[in-house]
Structure formats: structure tokens, C-alpha cells
Write a protein that holds these residues in place. Structure first.
Motif, short mmCIF file in Angstrom:
data_model
loop_
_atom_site.label_atom_id
_atom_site.label_comp_id
_atom_site.label_asym_id
_atom_site.label_seq_id
_atom_site.Cartn_x
_atom_site.Cartn_y
_atom_site.Cartn_z
N MET A 1 0.83 -1.20 0.00
CA MET A 1 0.00 0.00 0.00
C MET A 1 0.87 1.25 0.00
SD MET A 1 -2.90 1.14 2.79
CE MET A 1 -1.69 1.40 4.08
N GLU A 2 0.52 2.20 -0.84
CA GLU A 2 1.28 3.45 -0.87
C GLU A 2 0.95 4.30 0.35
OE1 GLU A 2 -1.64 6.38 -3.47
OE2 GLU A 2 -0.04 5.29 -4.51
N GLN A 3 1.85 5.24 0.65
CA GLN A 3 1.66 6.11 1.80
C GLN A 3 0.41 6.95 1.66
OE1 GLN A 3 5.13 8.30 2.98
NE2 GLN A 3 3.98 9.77 4.23
N ILE A 4 -0.41 6.98 2.69
CA ILE A 4 -1.62 7.78 2.70
C ILE A 4 -1.24 9.21 3.08
CG2 ILE A 4 -3.83 8.15 3.87
CD1 ILE A 4 -3.99 5.08 4.15
N ARG A 5 -1.61 10.17 2.24
CA ARG A 5 -1.19 11.55 2.45
C ARG A 5 -2.33 12.50 2.79
NH1 ARG A 5 4.09 12.19 1.34
NH2 ARG A 5 5.13 10.49 0.21
N SER A 6 -3.56 11.99 2.81
CA SER A 6 -4.70 12.80 3.22
C SER A 6 -5.70 11.91 3.92
CB SER A 6 -5.36 13.49 2.01
OG SER A 6 -6.11 12.55 1.26
N LEU A 7 -6.57 12.50 4.72
CA LEU A 7 -7.52 11.70 5.47
C LEU A 7 -8.66 11.22 4.58
CD1 LEU A 7 -7.54 13.51 8.92
CD2 LEU A 7 -6.07 11.67 8.06
N SER A 8 -8.96 11.95 3.52
CA SER A 8 -9.93 11.44 2.54
C SER A 8 -9.37 10.20 1.85
CB SER A 8 -10.26 12.52 1.51
OG SER A 8 -10.94 13.59 2.11
N GLN A 9 -8.07 10.22 1.53
CA GLN A 9 -7.43 9.06 0.94
C GLN A 9 -7.46 7.88 1.91
OE1 GLN A 9 -3.26 9.55 0.02
NE2 GLN A 9 -3.06 7.48 -0.80
N MET A 10 -7.31 8.15 3.21
CA MET A 10 -7.38 7.08 4.21
C MET A 10 -8.71 6.36 4.16
SD MET A 10 -7.09 7.33 8.36
CE MET A 10 -8.66 8.22 8.46
N ILE A 11 -9.80 7.12 4.04
CA ILE A 11 -11.12 6.51 3.96
C ILE A 11 -11.23 5.63 2.72
CG2 ILE A 11 -13.59 6.98 3.65
CD1 ILE A 11 -13.22 9.46 5.40
N LEU B 1 -1.05 3.12 8.03
CA LEU B 1 -1.50 4.10 7.04
C LEU B 1 -0.49 4.25 5.90
CD1 LEU B 1 -3.58 4.64 9.27
CD2 LEU B 1 -3.34 7.08 8.82
N GLY B 2 0.35 3.25 5.73
CA GLY B 2 1.22 3.20 4.56
C GLY B 2 2.54 3.93 4.68
N VAL B 3 2.87 4.46 5.87
CA VAL B 3 4.17 5.11 6.05
C VAL B 3 5.16 4.00 6.40
CG1 VAL B 3 5.44 6.97 7.16
CG2 VAL B 3 2.95 7.12 6.94
N GLU B 4 5.87 3.50 5.42
CA GLU B 4 6.65 2.27 5.59
C GLU B 4 7.72 2.40 6.67
OE1 GLU B 4 9.38 -0.83 2.94
OE2 GLU B 4 8.30 0.81 1.97
N CYS B 5 8.43 3.53 6.68
CA CYS B 5 9.48 3.76 7.68
C CYS B 5 9.32 5.18 8.22
CB CYS B 5 10.86 3.57 7.07
SG CYS B 5 12.21 3.69 8.28
N PRO B 6 8.44 5.37 9.20
CA PRO B 6 8.16 6.73 9.69
C PRO B 6 9.40 7.42 10.23
CG PRO B 6 6.52 5.15 10.49
CD PRO B 6 7.62 4.35 9.86
N LYS B 7 9.48 8.71 9.96
CA LYS B 7 10.54 9.55 10.49
C LYS B 7 10.01 10.19 11.79
CE LYS B 7 12.39 10.61 5.89
NZ LYS B 7 11.35 9.86 5.11
N VAL B 8 10.69 9.93 12.89
CA VAL B 8 10.22 10.34 14.21
C VAL B 8 11.11 11.44 14.77
CG1 VAL B 8 9.73 9.61 16.57
CG2 VAL B 8 9.34 8.02 14.66
N ALA B 9 10.49 12.55 15.15
CA ALA B 9 11.21 13.63 15.83
C ALA B 9 10.84 13.64 17.30
CB ALA B 9 10.87 14.98 15.19
N CYS B 10 11.84 13.50 18.17
CA CYS B 10 11.61 13.63 19.61
C CYS B 10 11.73 15.11 19.95
CB CYS B 10 12.64 12.82 20.38
SG CYS B 10 12.61 11.06 20.01
#
Length: 308
Positions: free
Chosen positions: A1-11, A173-182
Motif C-alpha cells: 500500500m502506498e503512503q496515505i497523504r490525506s484523510l480522505s485518501q485514508m477513507i 496508514l502506509g508510512v513504511e518507515c516513519p521519520k520520528v522527531a523527539c
């Protein structure tokens, strides 16, 4: 699944998943609100869910009618004690008769007691946390904020669990390797600012495989976490700086203010979900719009399919 970039796309992605793999079932604690049932009915018609509605059967059926729905499309369990509604609803999930636990009109403390009940609840053995997810005008991705609503002042071990919970949700939600900022107020480690020490430790835990499927950096201030130019000006070079997907806040005060600033100071769509339990949990506010409830339902469906 490709990365979901909007909440409408998520639905839309949730619809595709359910079309190929089947609907999920929501168990709703004290489902005595027509607006809530309207949101569930929208999700049902979209092919996302079926629903078990727990509450005073007379009130629930009246709300179904008020929402323009049909009783035949729902399973209704009669429970007239608010204190017991959560236990009955969560037992449907822990017994695998339903997939998602959702809050209706009962008070949050009763709902959470159900979730944390040792016999029929959804304890996972790790910290359970909350995640806001935002679609903000001007950004090409969904931003995830944790934990802005559930854990108050987490220690390092709790932050590691919160971070992993949120990464797992972002991956659903398709973010394969999320980038996390602490996040912190500064981007340098300062022994007088404990959250910067926690951020440094979380980076090490990620590099050693204790926090998985993501890239963690920190401490980072908010500007250089989400703005590439700000990161360049401060000469911060990392795969996360300027490109963060997940914003891990140091405590509930910072997180709550950040999430509400996004809601009120920007053009956005926002929803939230509880993550890290044994099943997806939807903790919506009674004041949430039907759209926000629909977004939370779609996110829970995505999580349930990702886990299963």
C-alpha cells in the motif's frame, strides 16, 4: 500500500481493504446518541464496518431511527447500567466477536475501566497511548502527534512504548518507515532539560533495534523537525529534520497545546485514536463532529486490517 497523504485518501484505502478482506465489527459502549450512530451508519454504508450497539435498548433504537438507519442492520445489546456498558462492549472485542472498541455516551472513566479490565479488557502488556493525526494545509503528508491526551508525564520506558505504538499506527496508514522527531525546546542535548536526555536515549534505542521500523532523531525543536529550511539554517543534517512524520512530545502539556494549536490556528482535518491496546480503540469526544468520528473509524479499520 502506498503512503496515505490525506484523510480522505485514508477513507478510500479503508474501503479498498474492506472490499478485499471484509468489514470489521465495532462494539460501541453506550450507543445512545443519534449523531454517533449517523457516523457509524455512514461507515457501514461505505462498507467499512458492522456494529454492535450496547446500551439502553429503547434509547438505542430511538437513536437508530433518528439517524435514519434501520434496526435490522445492527446488533443491539441491552445494558442499562452506564458502569457496565464499557465492560459489556469491550468483552465483545476481547472475545473476538468484534474487532474495535468505541466510546459512546458513557463517561471516559467508565470506558477506560472497560479497556483496562484485567478479565475482559484489552491490556497488551505495554503502555497504551493516544495519537492525534492531522492533515494540515501546506504539508504533503499526515502528521502524527503522541501522546497529547492519555499519558501525562511518561518516563523513558513509557516513551519508547508510545513511540513504537505510534510508528505501528503510521505504518498501518502506509508510512513504511516513519521519520520520528523527539521534540524539545532545543535541538542540543542539555543535562538541565531531561527531555533532551530522553530523546538522545530513544535515538540510541532505535539504532540498536529496541524501537523498530522507523528512523528516530532528537532532540529537535518543532521548527527544525517539520521545516526543511529551518533545519538547514541551524545546520542540522539528518533524514528526520525537516521531514518528520511523527512528533513525539515530551509530556501531555506540550502535546495538548500543539494538537490544539494545529486545530485552531491552521486549516486542517484532525482525528484521534488509542493505540497499543490488544485491539483498536476509538475514544472520541461527545462534541466531535460526525466527520471526525468517521475518520477515527476508518483509522481503526486500517489498524485492525494491518494487525490481522
Amino acid at each position: 500500500m502506498e503512503q496515505i497523504r490525506s484523510l480522505s485518501q485514508m477513507i478510500e484505502e479503508a474501503k479498498k481493504l474492506c472490499a478485499s478482506k471484509g468489514r470489521k465489527r465495532i462494539s460501541v459502549a453506550m450507543a445512545e446518541d443519534a449523531g454517533l450512530i449517523s457516523a457509524i451508519e455512514e461507515a457501514r454504508k461505505a462498507g467499512l464496518v458492522d456494529a454492535t450497539l450496547v446500551g439502553n435498548v429503547d434509547k438505542v433504537k430511538a437513536c437508530i431511527a433518528q439517524a435514519g438507519a434501520s434496526e435490522k442492520d445492527y446488533t443491539v445489546i441491552d445494558e442499562r447500567s452506564e458502569a457496565k456498558c464499557g465492560l459489556v462492549a469491550v468483552a465483545e472485542v476481547s472475545s473476538k466477536r468484534a474487532d474495535i472498541y468505541m466510546k459512546g455516551q458513557l463517561h471516559t472513566d467508565h470506558f477506560l475501566r472497560g479497556m483496562l479490565n484485567k478479565e475482559v479488557g484489552l491490556r497488551s502488556g505495554k503502555v497504551i497511548s493516544h495519537c492525534y493525526f492531522h492533515q494540515i494545509e501546506g504539508y504533503d503528508r499526515i502528521l502524527f502527534i503522541a501522546d497529547a491526551a492519555f499519558n501525562t508525564y511518561p518516563d523513558l520506558k513509557q516513551k519508547a512504548d508510545i513511540l513504537q505504538n505510534t510508528v505501528n499506527f503510521a505504518r498501518a496508514l502506509g508510512v513504511e518507515c516513519p521519520k520520528v522527531a523527539c521534540l524539545a525546546a532545543v535541538e542540543m542535548v542539555n543535562p538541565d532539560m531531561p527531555c533532551t536526555l530522553d530523546a538522545c536515549a530513544l535515538v540510541q534505542m532505535n539504532q540498536r533495534g529496541q524501537i523498530r521500523n522507523c528512523v528516530v532523531d532528537g532532540p529537535l525543536a518543532l521548527d527544525n523537525a517539520i521545516n526543511e529550511e529551518a533545519a538547514k539554517i541551524k545546520k542540522i543534517s539528518s533524514p528526520v529534520a525537516g521531514h518528520a512524520d511523527v512528533l513525539l512530545v515530551p509530556h501531555i502539556d506540550a502535546g495538548n497545546m500543539l494538537a490544539k494549536a494545529i486545530v485552531y490556528f491552521s486549516k486542517n482535518e484532525t482525528a484521534g485514536i488509542i493505540v497499543g491496546a490488544a485491539a483498536p480503540v476509538i475514544l472520541t469526544s461527545r462534541a466531535d463532529s460526525p466527520r471526525a468520528k468517521m475518520l477515527s473509524i476508518a483509522a481503526a479499520v486500517m489498524m485492525a486490517h494491518h494487525a490481522g
